[in-house]
Design an enzyme around this catalytic site. Structure first.
Site, PDB file in Angstrom:
ATOM      1  N   ALA A  74       0.836  -1.265  -0.117  1.00  0.00           N
ATOM      2  CA  ALA A  74      -0.043  -0.029  -0.030  1.00  0.00           C
ATOM      3  C   ALA A  74       0.989   1.129  -0.150  1.00  0.00           C
ATOM      4  CB  ALA A  74      -0.911   0.071   1.309  1.00  0.00           C
ATOM      5  N   THR A  75       1.961   1.263   0.849  1.00  0.00           N
ATOM      6  CA  THR A  75       2.837   2.220   0.689  1.00  0.00           C
ATOM      7  C   THR A  75       3.513   2.620  -0.574  1.00  0.00           C
ATOM      8  OG1 THR A  75       3.507   1.776   3.078  1.00  0.00           O
ATOM      9  CG2 THR A  75       4.915   3.128   1.873  1.00  0.00           C
ATOM     10  N   ASN A 154      -6.531   3.675  10.971  1.00  0.00           N
ATOM     11  CA  ASN A 154      -5.821   2.690  11.258  1.00  0.00           C
ATOM     12  C   ASN A 154      -5.679   2.555  12.837  1.00  0.00           C
ATOM     13  OD1 ASN A 154      -4.109   4.570  10.333  1.00  0.00           O
ATOM     14  ND2 ASN A 154      -2.461   3.270  11.278  1.00  0.00           N
ATOM     15  N   GLN A 182      -7.160  -0.004   4.931  1.00  0.00           N
ATOM     16  CA  GLN A 182      -7.833  -0.650   6.254  1.00  0.00           C
ATOM     17  C   GLN A 182      -9.312  -0.977   5.733  1.00  0.00           C
ATOM     18  OE1 GLN A 182      -6.911  -1.623   9.254  1.00  0.00           O
ATOM     19  NE2 GLN A 182      -4.937  -0.635   9.463  1.00  0.00           N
ATOM     20  N   HIS A 204      -2.560  -7.503   3.107  1.00  0.00           N
ATOM     21  CA  HIS A 204      -2.317  -8.121   4.574  1.00  0.00           C
ATOM     22  C   HIS A 204      -2.903  -7.770   5.502  1.00  0.00           C
ATOM     23  CE1 HIS A 204       0.596  -5.287   6.709  1.00  0.00           C
ATOM     24  NE2 HIS A 204       0.576  -4.688   5.610  1.00  0.00           N
ATOM     25  N   THR A 243       9.515  -7.635 -12.103  1.00  0.00           N
ATOM     26  CA  THR A 243       8.748  -9.051 -12.472  1.00  0.00           C
ATOM     27  C   THR A 243       7.482  -9.242 -11.574  1.00  0.00           C
ATOM     28  OG1 THR A 243      10.831  -9.883 -13.125  1.00  0.00           O
ATOM     29  CG2 THR A 243       8.965 -11.490 -12.587  1.00  0.00           C
ATOM     30  N   CYS A 328       3.724   1.055  13.227  1.00  0.00           N
ATOM     31  CA  CYS A 328       4.540   2.295  12.891  1.00  0.00           C
ATOM     32  C   CYS A 328       4.888   2.901  13.901  1.00  0.00           C
ATOM     33  CB  CYS A 328       4.257   2.889  11.637  1.00  0.00           C
ATOM     34  SG  CYS A 328       3.063   1.897  10.498  1.00  0.00           S
TER      35      CYS A 328
HETATM   36  N1  PLP Z   1      -2.410   3.080   5.096  1.00  0.00           N
HETATM   37  C1  PLP Z   1      -2.922   2.500   6.197  1.00  0.00           C
HETATM   38  C2  PLP Z   1      -4.356   3.111   6.912  1.00  0.00           C
HETATM   39  C3  PLP Z   1      -2.385   1.621   7.079  1.00  0.00           C
HETATM   40  O1  PLP Z   1      -3.088   0.966   8.032  1.00  0.00           O
HETATM   41  C4  PLP Z   1      -1.203   1.011   6.587  1.00  0.00           C
HETATM   42  C5  PLP Z   1      -0.411  -0.092   7.366  1.00  0.00           C
HETATM   43  O2  PLP Z   1      -0.526   0.016   8.618  1.00  0.00           O
HETATM   44  C6  PLP Z   1      -0.561   1.510   5.300  1.00  0.00           C
HETATM   45  C7  PLP Z   1      -1.263   2.642   4.809  1.00  0.00           C
HETATM   46  C8  PLP Z   1       0.492   0.953   4.854  1.00  0.00           C
HETATM   47  O3  PLP Z   1       0.500  -0.357   4.540  1.00  0.00           O
HETATM   48  P1  PLP Z   1       1.907  -1.175   4.196  1.00  0.00           P
HETATM   49  O4  PLP Z   1       2.700  -1.159   5.390  1.00  0.00           O
HETATM   50  O5  PLP Z   1       1.233  -2.606   3.957  1.00  0.00           O
HETATM   51  O6  PLP Z   1       2.437  -0.592   3.068  1.00  0.00           O
END
Ligand code: PLP
Length: 382
Positions: A74-75, A154, A182, A204, A243, A328
């Site tokens: 997602a990041t 989150n 989320q 995940h 890939t 985090c």
């Molecule tokens: N955005 C939200 C709202 C999240 O809760 C998270 C992960 O905690 C992320 C982005 C980032 O996800 P990832 O660490 O899987 O890239």
């Protein structure tokens, strides 16, 4: 309960891979392991799996054409969406808007853009974490490129009013990106109905594998120009070269598919677990407070306990796995920017714990967990 004898209540941090997802992925590790770009049958089989997954996810979000891209997280998707559009439009539009409780994946990109000469506005939220759509409208300037607002927080579970924000962005001709990490899977999102131009998310948090994300572009109403942030073999239309990770892509689509098929039952189940947990706590101990709104992200609770620090709780109750804030924020040992943004003071932040529930928790586990917390707090307060 898992083999560590721990009750896992940290499902906003990450989730257990669903066995059905694992089974769907398995053949792509040891039998169908081709590179989807290869010209032979192995390649073809891999490519069929990737395109079937892409089609499934596009349908889920109402995305047309090919505009659903696989990334590593997602990041990464969020970085491409925000930075990529900022770089592509630098000569004409230099202003971007977000709000204070976004994930660092958004806020740090904004900081970086600011240091590169863009102007950014980070809007305040109210005591429950809501950003006012009208404040977004007021913040839009003639050279505003993009508004980025998360669907669900989150830490405190606030569900932002994406529909109102989407209407404003459409009317003001500003790109609208949302971090669905989320919320996707737990709620239905149709990009055209919500007027979303870009969406980001991963697998995940919804019982899929780590290391896979998606970026969806809705080009039906606006032109979206994006510069790649990485260069390589040109995969994913050049936006996420490298890939393709076929097993993880299959796992992502399977995880979303399971959520979609079971949404009603799962909503009811998770609501029930959360209610059981909350009432067991509040009926047995004083001084339990909810952070964030009552109607919130389905599997999330953020609670503070008077005169008890979350560190005491986490270290004192060895049979439960939960966190103080986001994984985090806790990792860095900094007070949560989300709890600060909703106006909590340092001692309230220190006494906050986050609980995240999942389809793999049982009612028995939830009752056991809540009772352990009750007993621990009663003893501590004696
Ligand atoms: N955005 C939200 C709202 C999240 O809760 C998270 C992960 O905690 C992320 C982005 C980032 O996800 P990832 O660490 O899987 O890239």
């Amino acid at each position: 309960m898992n083999k560590n004898n721990l009750i896992y209540l940290d499902n906003n941090s990450t989730t257990r891979v669903d066995p059905r997802v694992f089974d769907a992925m398995a053949p792509y590790f040891h039998e169908l392991y081709g590179n989807p770009s290869s010209p032979h049958r192995y390649g073809l089989e891999a490519s069929i799996a990737v395109e079937a997954s892409r089609l499934m996810i596009k349908k889920l979000f109402g995305i047309e054409d090919r505009e659903l891209y696989f990334t590593s997280s997602a990041t990464e998707s969020i970085n491409i969406a925000i930075m990529g559009t900022a770089f592509a439009n630098f000569s004409i539009k230099k202003h971007l808007i977000t709000q204070a409780t976004e994930h660092p994946a958004v806020l740090e990109v904004f900081k970086s853009l600011e240091s590169l000469g863009f102007r950014t506005t980070v809007l305040d939220v109210d005591g429950q974490g809501f950003v006012d759509p009208q404040a977004i409208k007021n913040a839009i300037e003639p050279d505003t490129l993009l508004v980025s607002i998360m669907a669900a927080n989150n830490e405190i579970g606030t569900l932002q009013d994406l529909v109102s924000i989407g209407k404003i962005c459409e009317e003001m001709e500003v790109l609208f990106h949302s971090d669905l990490t989320q919320a996707a899977g737990r709620y239905a999102f149709n990009v055209s109905e919500i007027k979303l131009d870009m969406i980001s998310g991963g697998a995940h948090k919804i019982h899929g594998p780590k290391g896979i994300g998606y970026l969806g572009l809705n080009k039906t109403t606006k032109k979206i120009r994006i510069n790649p942030l990485m260069y390589g073999g040109g995969q994913e239309n050049g936006l996420s070269p490298g890939t393709l990770n076929v097993p993880l892509i299959v796992g992502l689509s399977k995880a979303l598919e399971i959520c979609e098929e079971n949404r009603t039952g799962e909503t009811e189940f998770l609501n029930g677990l959360r209610q059981l947990f909350f009432t067991t706590l509040t009926e047995n101990i004083e001084g339990v407070h909810l952070n964030g709104p009552g109607i919130r992200l389905l599997n999330n609770l953020s609670l503070r306990f008077d005169n008890i620090s979350s560190n005491d709780l986490i270290n004192g109750i060895k049979t439960l796995a939960f966190s103080a804030g986001s994984a985090c924020a806790t990792g860095e040992g900094k007070p949560s920017h989300v709890l600060k943004a909703i106006g909590l003071n340092d001692s309230q932040i220190k006494s906050t714990a986050r609980f995240g529930f999942s389809r793999f928790n049982s009612g028995h586990e939830i009752l056991t967990a809540a009772n352990e917390i009750v007993n621990f707090i009663k003893l501590k307060r004696k």
